[in-house]
Scaffold this motif. Sequence first.
Motif, PDB file in Angstrom:
ATOM      1  N   ALA A 134       0.909  -1.096   0.034  1.00 50.91           N
ATOM      2  CA  ALA A 134       0.081  -0.054   0.043  1.00 50.91           C
ATOM      3  C   ALA A 134       0.933   1.190  -0.053  1.00 50.91           C
ATOM      4  N   ALA A 135       1.830   1.349   0.869  1.00 54.69           N
ATOM      5  CA  ALA A 135       2.714   2.375   0.855  1.00 54.69           C
ATOM      6  C   ALA A 135       3.444   2.626  -0.388  1.00 54.69           C
ATOM      7  N   ALA A 136       4.075   1.629  -0.939  1.00 53.94           N
ATOM      8  CA  ALA A 136       4.718   1.706  -2.332  1.00 53.94           C
ATOM      9  C   ALA A 136       3.735   2.249  -3.268  1.00 53.94           C
ATOM     10  N   ALA A 137       2.594   1.679  -3.371  1.00 53.92           N
ATOM     11  CA  ALA A 137       1.724   1.932  -4.542  1.00 53.92           C
ATOM     12  C   ALA A 137       0.929   3.221  -4.348  1.00 53.92           C
ATOM     13  N   SER A 138       0.762   3.598  -3.074  1.00 55.73           N
ATOM     14  CA  SER A 138       0.045   4.760  -2.867  1.00 55.73           C
ATOM     15  C   SER A 138       0.565   6.166  -3.526  1.00 55.73           C
ATOM     16  N   GLY A 139      -0.168   6.669  -4.382  1.00 54.58           N
ATOM     17  CA  GLY A 139       0.237   7.853  -4.951  1.00 54.58           C
ATOM     18  C   GLY A 139       1.318   7.651  -6.211  1.00 54.58           C
ATOM     19  N   ALA A 140       1.504   6.523  -6.565  1.00 51.99           N
ATOM     20  CA  ALA A 140       2.729   6.178  -7.405  1.00 51.99           C
ATOM     21  C   ALA A 140       2.180   6.658  -8.826  1.00 51.99           C
ATOM     22  N   LEU A 141       1.174   6.602  -9.109  1.00 53.74           N
ATOM     23  CA  LEU A 141       0.632   6.863 -10.136  1.00 53.74           C
ATOM     24  C   LEU A 141      -0.504   8.142 -10.147  1.00 53.74           C
ATOM     25  N   ARG A 142      -0.307   9.272 -10.806  1.00 56.32           N
ATOM     26  CA  ARG A 142      -1.156  10.454 -10.893  1.00 56.32           C
ATOM     27  C   ARG A 142      -1.376  10.863 -12.277  1.00 56.32           C
ATOM     28  N   ILE A 143      -2.860  10.961 -12.310  1.00 50.16           N
ATOM     29  CA  ILE A 143      -3.051  11.419 -13.739  1.00 50.16           C
ATOM     30  C   ILE A 143      -3.888  12.609 -13.599  1.00 50.16           C
ATOM     31  N   ASP A 144      -3.903  13.641 -14.284  1.00 49.09           N
ATOM     32  CA  ASP A 144      -4.708  14.739 -14.405  1.00 49.09           C
ATOM     33  C   ASP A 144      -5.505  15.083 -15.593  1.00 49.09           C
ATOM     34  N   ALA A 145      -7.010  14.887 -15.186  1.00 46.23           N
ATOM     35  CA  ALA A 145      -7.705  14.577 -16.332  1.00 46.23           C
ATOM     36  C   ALA A 145      -7.955  15.824 -17.148  1.00 46.23           C
ATOM     37  N   ALA A 146      -7.920  16.747 -16.478  1.00 37.01           N
ATOM     38  CA  ALA A 146      -7.959  18.047 -17.352  1.00 37.01           C
ATOM     39  C   ALA A 146      -7.032  18.457 -18.121  1.00 37.01           C
ATOM     40  N   ARG A 147      -5.752  18.098 -17.685  1.00 37.43           N
ATOM     41  CA  ARG A 147      -4.370  18.708 -18.419  1.00 37.43           C
ATOM     42  C   ARG A 147      -4.009  17.392 -19.367  1.00 37.43           C
ATOM     43  N   ARG A 148      -4.628  16.342 -18.874  1.00 40.19           N
ATOM     44  CA  ARG A 148      -4.356  14.928 -19.697  1.00 40.19           C
ATOM     45  C   ARG A 148      -2.689  14.873 -19.445  1.00 40.19           C
ATOM     46  N   ARG A 208       4.085  -0.959 -19.940  1.00 38.07           N
ATOM     47  CA  ARG A 208       5.560  -0.659 -19.958  1.00 38.07           C
ATOM     48  C   ARG A 208       6.080   0.709 -19.894  1.00 38.07           C
ATOM     49  N   LYS A 209       4.842   1.941 -19.905  1.00 34.62           N
ATOM     50  CA  LYS A 209       5.074   3.218 -19.527  1.00 34.62           C
ATOM     51  C   LYS A 209       5.309   3.249 -17.904  1.00 34.62           C
ATOM     52  N   THR A 210       4.423   2.417 -17.016  1.00 33.94           N
ATOM     53  CA  THR A 210       4.412   2.489 -15.810  1.00 33.94           C
ATOM     54  C   THR A 210       4.788   1.336 -14.918  1.00 33.94           C
ATOM     55  N   ALA A 211       3.799   0.376 -14.672  1.00 34.66           N
ATOM     56  CA  ALA A 211       4.034  -0.769 -14.055  1.00 34.66           C
ATOM     57  C   ALA A 211       3.030  -1.763 -14.538  1.00 34.66           C
ATOM     58  N   ASP A 212       3.492  -3.195 -14.333  1.00 36.78           N
ATOM     59  CA  ASP A 212       2.426  -4.196 -14.651  1.00 36.78           C
ATOM     60  C   ASP A 212       1.265  -4.039 -13.788  1.00 36.78           C
ATOM     61  N   GLU A 213       1.530  -3.657 -12.364  1.00 34.20           N
ATOM     62  CA  GLU A 213       0.509  -3.777 -11.369  1.00 34.20           C
ATOM     63  C   GLU A 213      -0.388  -2.488 -11.528  1.00 34.20           C
ATOM     64  N   VAL A 214      -0.532  -1.899 -12.692  1.00 33.08           N
ATOM     65  CA  VAL A 214      -1.414  -0.539 -12.914  1.00 33.08           C
ATOM     66  C   VAL A 214      -2.606  -1.134 -13.343  1.00 33.08           C
ATOM     67  N   VAL A 215      -2.583  -2.246 -14.254  1.00 30.55           N
ATOM     68  CA  VAL A 215      -3.766  -2.786 -14.916  1.00 30.55           C
ATOM     69  C   VAL A 215      -3.694  -4.510 -14.514  1.00 30.55           C
ATOM     70  N   ARG A 216      -4.715  -5.109 -14.310  1.00 34.36           N
ATOM     71  CA  ARG A 216      -4.872  -6.517 -13.787  1.00 34.36           C
ATOM     72  C   ARG A 216      -5.335  -7.047 -15.110  1.00 34.36           C
ATOM     73  N   THR A 217      -4.781  -8.105 -15.599  1.00 38.52           N
ATOM     74  CA  THR A 217      -5.532  -9.012 -16.387  1.00 38.52           C
ATOM     75  C   THR A 217      -6.391 -10.015 -15.915  1.00 38.52           C
ATOM     76  N   GLY A 229      -2.808   0.657  -9.695  1.00 38.77           N
ATOM     77  CA  GLY A 229      -3.919   1.516 -10.518  1.00 38.77           C
ATOM     78  C   GLY A 229      -4.921   1.846  -9.649  1.00 38.77           C
ATOM     79  N   GLN A 230      -5.170   0.845  -8.497  1.00 34.93           N
ATOM     80  CA  GLN A 230      -6.208   1.053  -7.629  1.00 34.93           C
ATOM     81  C   GLN A 230      -6.048   2.388  -6.489  1.00 34.93           C
ATOM     82  N   GLN A 231      -4.966   2.489  -6.621  1.00 37.68           N
ATOM     83  CA  GLN A 231      -4.355   3.798  -5.667  1.00 37.68           C
ATOM     84  C   GLN A 231      -4.044   4.979  -6.604  1.00 37.68           C
ATOM     85  N   MET A 232      -4.387   5.070  -7.821  1.00 39.57           N
ATOM     86  CA  MET A 232      -3.969   5.917  -8.667  1.00 39.57           C
ATOM     87  C   MET A 232      -4.632   7.144  -8.106  1.00 39.57           C
ATOM     88  N   HIS A 233      -4.261   8.360  -8.066  1.00 41.93           N
ATOM     89  CA  HIS A 233      -4.521   9.608  -7.984  1.00 41.93           C
ATOM     90  C   HIS A 233      -5.254  10.293  -9.054  1.00 41.93           C
TER      91      HIS A 233
END
Length: 240
Positions: A134-148, A208-217, A229-233
């Motif tokens: 949780a600590a490692a994943a928390s906030g690791a990925l941030r996307i800004d929907a407005a600015r893309r 490839r650009k982020t980590a395998d754990e962002v999206v689960r198959t 991905g679940q911790q994505m901001h």
Amino acid sequence: MGTVSSGNGTSEATILVVEDEQAIAEALITRLAAEGFRTAHAADGPSAVDAALDSLPDLMILDLNLPGFDGLEVCRRVHATRRVPVIMLTARSDETDLLVGLGMGADDYLTKPFSMKELTARVRAVLRRANEPAAAASGALRIDAARRTAEFHGEAVHLTPTEFDLLRALHAANGAVLSRLQLLDKVWGYRDGSVARTVDSHIRSIRRKTADEVVRTVHGVGYSLGEVGQQMHVGLVVDR
Ligand code: CA
């Protein structure tokens, strides 16, 4: 010893050693036992999958070249059901390069021959990381929907508009699994089974650009957000 785990994440951890070369397997098991780990052993692909799903190890040391099917396939089958940290053993460093390039989901790699000291250091490091997901994943990925724009561990990541929309769609699904057709519908605006595989290549690119754990198959079903991905901001300030 009968003592309660101290919470450092390594005491009493069970390690599944998957290795068909008996001398190497014995050396690994002896050393790991001496370090205080519980061990289990499998010597081919199919029994490795069974052992990983039955004995619920905290970590797998997984030889790449195995009878039955290889370590890659073991990883795929086990990870379809359960997330077990993996240290992959390879015979050559170019095999490691190839596997890293494929993003096949091992937590670490060791090329033979390696020292037992190196191995136990890697085991402890992977177990430590696994115990703070949780600590490692928390906030690791941030996307800004407005600015893309997107950031992964503070570094700018250049996602294409399609990749961006895929992440948004998975995020909006709130943990539910979406089929390829559902994703096509949400992101591309049409449902056409003949191009459903297009989704796969965009998902691979996101990983490839982020980590395998962002999206689960979810095999045979589709995709959902993975543990990162679940911790994505997601910034949605002026999103429409
Ligand atoms: Ca082997």
